[in-house]
Enzyme design. Structure first.
Site, short mmCIF file in Angstrom:
data_model
loop_
_atom_site.label_atom_id
_atom_site.label_comp_id
_atom_site.label_asym_id
_atom_site.label_seq_id
_atom_site.Cartn_x
_atom_site.Cartn_y
_atom_site.Cartn_z
N HIS A 15 36.38 54.68 46.49
CA HIS A 15 37.13 55.80 45.93
C HIS A 15 38.03 55.31 44.80
O HIS A 15 38.90 56.04 44.34
CB HIS A 15 37.97 56.48 47.03
CG HIS A 15 37.13 57.22 48.02
ND1 HIS A 15 36.89 58.57 47.94
CD2 HIS A 15 36.44 56.78 49.09
CE1 HIS A 15 36.09 58.94 48.94
NE2 HIS A 15 35.81 57.87 49.66
N ASP A 75 34.65 45.11 48.06
CA ASP A 75 36.01 44.79 48.48
C ASP A 75 36.45 43.61 47.64
O ASP A 75 35.73 42.61 47.56
CB ASP A 75 36.10 44.47 49.97
CG ASP A 75 37.55 44.61 50.44
OD1 ASP A 75 38.04 45.76 50.50
OD2 ASP A 75 38.19 43.58 50.70
N SER A 76 37.59 43.74 47.02
CA SER A 76 37.97 42.74 46.04
C SER A 76 39.47 42.59 45.98
O SER A 76 40.20 43.39 46.58
CB SER A 76 37.39 43.12 44.68
OG SER A 76 37.63 44.49 44.41
N PHE A 158 41.64 47.94 35.07
CA PHE A 158 42.40 48.61 36.12
C PHE A 158 43.12 47.57 36.96
O PHE A 158 42.96 46.36 36.74
CB PHE A 158 41.46 49.49 36.99
CG PHE A 158 40.48 48.71 37.81
CD1 PHE A 158 39.30 48.23 37.25
CD2 PHE A 158 40.71 48.43 39.16
CE1 PHE A 158 38.39 47.50 38.01
CE2 PHE A 158 39.81 47.71 39.92
CZ PHE A 158 38.64 47.24 39.34
N LYS A 181 34.41 42.11 29.82
CA LYS A 181 34.79 41.81 31.21
C LYS A 181 33.53 41.58 32.06
O LYS A 181 33.47 40.66 32.87
CB LYS A 181 35.66 42.95 31.79
CG LYS A 181 36.19 42.64 33.18
CD LYS A 181 37.10 43.70 33.74
CE LYS A 181 37.37 43.44 35.23
NZ LYS A 181 38.08 44.52 35.91
P1 IMP Z 1 40.13 47.25 47.88
O1 IMP Z 1 38.91 46.38 47.60
O2 IMP Z 1 39.80 48.68 47.91
O3 IMP Z 1 40.90 46.73 49.03
O4 IMP Z 1 41.06 47.13 46.58
C1 IMP Z 1 41.08 45.98 45.82
C2 IMP Z 1 42.21 45.99 44.82
O5 IMP Z 1 42.17 44.74 44.15
C3 IMP Z 1 42.06 47.04 43.73
O6 IMP Z 1 42.74 48.22 44.01
C4 IMP Z 1 42.66 46.34 42.53
O7 IMP Z 1 44.02 46.50 42.50
C5 IMP Z 1 42.39 44.87 42.77
N1 IMP Z 1 41.21 44.49 42.01
C6 IMP Z 1 39.94 44.32 42.46
N2 IMP Z 1 39.12 44.06 41.45
C7 IMP Z 1 39.87 44.08 40.35
C8 IMP Z 1 39.56 43.91 38.97
O8 IMP Z 1 38.42 43.71 38.54
N3 IMP Z 1 40.61 44.00 38.15
C9 IMP Z 1 41.87 44.24 38.55
N4 IMP Z 1 42.21 44.44 39.80
C10 IMP Z 1 41.21 44.35 40.70
#
Ligand code: IMP
Length: 200
Positions: A15, A75-76, A158, A181
């Site tokens: 989302h 997930d990142s 982002f 990127k």
């Molecule tokens: P989740 O994977 O939904 O727990 O959220 C991961 C969070 O890590 C994101 O909301 C971003 O804030 C950050 N994040 C993950 N990938 C990136 C990226 O490529 N650039 C910047 N922030 C990232």
């Protein structure tokens, strides 16, 4: 042998508009329809695992079960060496309920200042999971190392992009156009592994 994706539709189980946009870009050349989770009104499951792969699997399985078609999740997060890997799997939560990443970046900066460290190294991690409705799943991980800058630079990308300078680059992810990127990012690296295993 990893399972190949033969279906022509895939749910992008996220989302987060930034991630959905980047995954849609990456998937575009493969003639697969990428349906965002929001278009199917899928619920966001709780991310209760301590690892990126674990949380990616939760999201992919939930979306595949709910939609009946294969689901790709991401997930990142940002891992800062001098903060013992924080914010890590809690990267989204550091932005609070308002998803204010200016605030999250400030928190990272203030923690680093408080620690007195000169070590500004960090890496982004991206775990991708693809799950099928029958419960089968495959996972892939990509990462990119770099250093943090303050103040944040750039309005593109982002999340934490404006404070991340990938190794060997002089502009932040927040200053890079999407194609730049994608040439180096943790997400593109994980995606390349997914392509080789499941689409190649
Ligand atoms: P989740 O994977 O939904 O727990 O959220 C991961 C969070 O890590 C994101 O909301 C971003 O804030 C950050 N994040 C993950 N990938 C990136 C990226 O490529 N650039 C910047 N922030 C990232």
């Amino acid at each position: 042998m990893p399972r190949r994706l033969t279906e022509k539709r895939l749910v992008v189980a996220s989302h987060n508009p930034g991630k959905v946009r980047e995954i849609a870009d990456l998937i575009a050349p493969f003639a697969i329809e990428a349906v965002p989770a929001s278009a199917l009104s899928l619920a966001e499951p709780d991310e209760t695992e301590p690892t990126f792969i674990g949380n990616a699997l939760i999201k992919a399985h939930a979306a595949a079960q709910a939609s009946g078609i294969p689901a790709l999740s991401d997930d990142s997060g940002l891992c800062v060496d001098a903060l013992d890997g924080d914010p890590g799997v809690l990267s989204a939560r550091w932005a609070g309920p308002r998803k204010d990443f200016r605030e999250a970046m400030r928190k990272v900066h203030e923690r680093l200042q408080k620690s007195g460290t000169k070590d500004l190294t960090a890496h982004f991690v991206c775990a991708l999971a693809i799950a099928w409705p029958d419960g089968h799943a495959e996972t892939f991980e990509g990462r990119i190392t770099g250093t943090l800058v303050w103040p944040p630079r750039g309005m593109l990308g982002f999340g934490y992009d404006p404070m991340f300078l990938a190794q060997g680059h002089i502009i932040t992810f927040g200053e890079m156009h999407p194609a730049q990127k994608h040439a180096v990012s943790h997400r593109a690296r994980a995606f390349a592994k997914f392509v080789e295993a499941c689409l190649g």
